[in-house]
Design an enzyme around this catalytic site. Structure first.
Site, PDB file in Angstrom:
ATOM      1  N   MET A  13      56.800  22.113  44.955  1.00 36.89           N
ATOM      2  CA  MET A  13      57.349  20.787  45.256  1.00 36.89           C
ATOM      3  C   MET A  13      57.381  20.642  46.777  1.00 36.89           C
ATOM      4  O   MET A  13      58.072  21.415  47.464  1.00 36.89           O
ATOM      5  CB  MET A  13      58.767  20.681  44.680  1.00 36.89           C
ATOM      6  N   GLY A  17      59.392  14.566  51.229  1.00 39.53           N
ATOM      7  CA  GLY A  17      58.866  13.479  50.406  1.00 39.53           C
ATOM      8  C   GLY A  17      59.290  12.147  50.994  1.00 39.53           C
ATOM      9  O   GLY A  17      60.172  12.082  51.854  1.00 39.53           O
ATOM     10  N   ASP A  44      59.549   9.978  45.996  1.00 39.97           N
ATOM     11  CA  ASP A  44      60.773   9.976  45.180  1.00 39.97           C
ATOM     12  C   ASP A  44      61.125   8.540  44.797  1.00 39.97           C
ATOM     13  O   ASP A  44      61.302   7.678  45.666  1.00 39.97           O
ATOM     14  CB  ASP A  44      61.927  10.598  45.975  1.00 39.97           C
ATOM     15  N   TYR A  49      66.051   1.380  41.515  1.00 43.99           N
ATOM     16  CA  TYR A  49      65.704   0.846  42.842  1.00 43.99           C
ATOM     17  C   TYR A  49      64.993  -0.502  42.733  1.00 43.99           C
ATOM     18  O   TYR A  49      64.885  -1.226  43.718  1.00 43.99           O
ATOM     19  CB  TYR A  49      64.815   1.822  43.621  1.00 43.99           C
ATOM     20  N   LYS A  79      64.015   8.720  38.041  1.00 42.58           N
ATOM     21  CA  LYS A  79      65.361   9.027  37.549  1.00 42.58           C
ATOM     22  C   LYS A  79      65.764   8.090  36.411  1.00 42.58           C
ATOM     23  O   LYS A  79      65.431   6.898  36.431  1.00 42.58           O
ATOM     24  CB  LYS A  79      66.385   8.912  38.694  1.00 42.58           C
ATOM     25  N   HIS A 112      70.153  10.418  36.798  1.00 43.34           N
ATOM     26  CA  HIS A 112      70.526   9.877  38.105  1.00 43.34           C
ATOM     27  C   HIS A 112      71.997  10.153  38.459  1.00 43.34           C
ATOM     28  O   HIS A 112      72.322  10.470  39.604  1.00 43.34           O
ATOM     29  CB  HIS A 112      70.249   8.365  38.126  1.00 43.34           C
ATOM     30  N   THR A 265      58.634   2.065  58.036  1.00 39.63           N
ATOM     31  CA  THR A 265      57.991   1.918  59.346  1.00 39.63           C
ATOM     32  C   THR A 265      56.936   3.002  59.492  1.00 39.63           C
ATOM     33  O   THR A 265      57.251   4.186  59.376  1.00 39.63           O
ATOM     34  CB  THR A 265      59.046   2.075  60.469  1.00 39.63           C
TER      35      THR A 265
END
Length: 324
Positions: A13, A17, A44, A49, A79, A112, A265
């Protein structure tokens, strides 16, 4: 120094990330494309979200023969949200995420939060007074449904997010497939030393969210300490010709903590990955860790009688009433 952690499944992993929490639709797609172009191999995500379809567009554009980037080269996490803890809701929730992300499997799927909200399509179900509606589904029951996703090949690994040490042990006591990862808020003001040791002892990798203190939060309080303004970071950053953010990320990766800074950004996305070309000294790691003040930036809060209080603290499975 490796740029990856090894999960208890044997899979690698990446230690850095791209986080996508609070990345607005309209910006997150470009952020993911920039990240993959810059060399990120770990994204992730989470259904709550609200931007997984756009992340999916970025993955679809960036993976394939044209780019030379294969699906198996990129580690993708999502999640399970609090309204989907009932066992029969777990697989449909994952299938929705896979559809949104345009993927056939996830590398990692996390619960989550340990507590559940009332089932349904509203992610934050409330009564007429505006109070959240909770559910008392036991996370151990949810975990059994998560294990089935691994058995079906829909996810490569499963894990936890925002669970405390006792809750991690609770899962381990019933798990036939062990959790691989615990994702929690973690930064120098919340160094999570005990929780990190607890996870190491049990073969879990720790992932740090809000590693830079989540400076873009809309609910920031003017009296809060600002992590990126910490003088120690500034002095160490000057020594290595790096930014304070890079020093914090390097501190995490040298501790073996996977870290998922969020940015939309391009220059910052690139900068956040450029942390493997220098090594902090042991006393620098120690002095950064010593900044720990048990300070949580990310606690859902509500107003009660003019006071701000933790929103979910009354739930049986609320994680932050325990020391760690």
């Amino acid at each position: 120094m490796n740029d990856f952690a090894v999960l208890n499944t044997g899979r690698k992993m990446p230690l850095i990330g791209l986080g996508t929490w609070k990345s607005d639709p309209g910006k997150v797609k470009q952020a993911v494309v920039w990240a993959l172009n810059a060399g990120y191999r770990h994204i992730d995500c989470a259904s709550v979200y609200g931007n997984e379809p756009e992340v999916g567009e970025a993955l679809q554009e960036s993976l394939g023969p044209a780019s030379g980037l294969r699906r198996e080269d990129v580690f993708i996490t999502s999640k399970l949200w609090n309204t989907r803890h009932t066992p029969e809701d777990v697989e449909p929730a994952l299938l929705r995420t896979l559809k949104d992300l345009k993927l056939e499997y996830l590398d990692l799927y996390l619960i989550h939060w340990p507590y559940a909200f009332q089932r349904g399509d509203n992610p934050f179900p409330k009564n007429q007074e505006g109070h959240l509606l909770y559910d008392d589904t036991d996370y151990k029951v949810t975990w059994a449904a998560m294990e089935k996703l691994v058995e079906k090949g829909l996810v490569r690994a499963i894990g936890l997010s925002n669970f405390n040490s006792r809750q991690v042990d609770d899962i381990l006591s019933v798990a036939s497939i062990k959790p691989t990862v615990l994702q929690v808020e973690c930064h120098p003001y919340l160094a999570q030393v005990e929780l990190l040791a607890h996870c190491r002892d049990r073969g879990l990798v720790l992932t740090a969210y809000s590693p830079l203190g989540s400076p873009d939060r809309s609910w920031k309080h003017p009296d809060e300490p600002v992590l990126l303004d910490e003088p120690l970071m500034d002095s160490i950053a000057k020594k290595y010709n790096k930014s304070p953010a890079q020093i914090i990320l390097r501190w995490q990766t040298q501790r073996g903590v996977v870290t998922i800074p969020k940015s939309v950004t391009e220059s910052r996305i690139k900068e956040n990955l450029q942390v493997f070309d220098f090594t902090l000294e042991a006393d620098e790691i120690k002095s950064i860790t010593a900044l720990n003040k048990g300070w949580r930036y990310i606690v859902p809060m509500i107003e009660v009688g003019g006071q701000r209080v933790p929103r979910d603290a009354g739930h049986l499975f609320y994680p932050f009433n325990d020391p760690y």
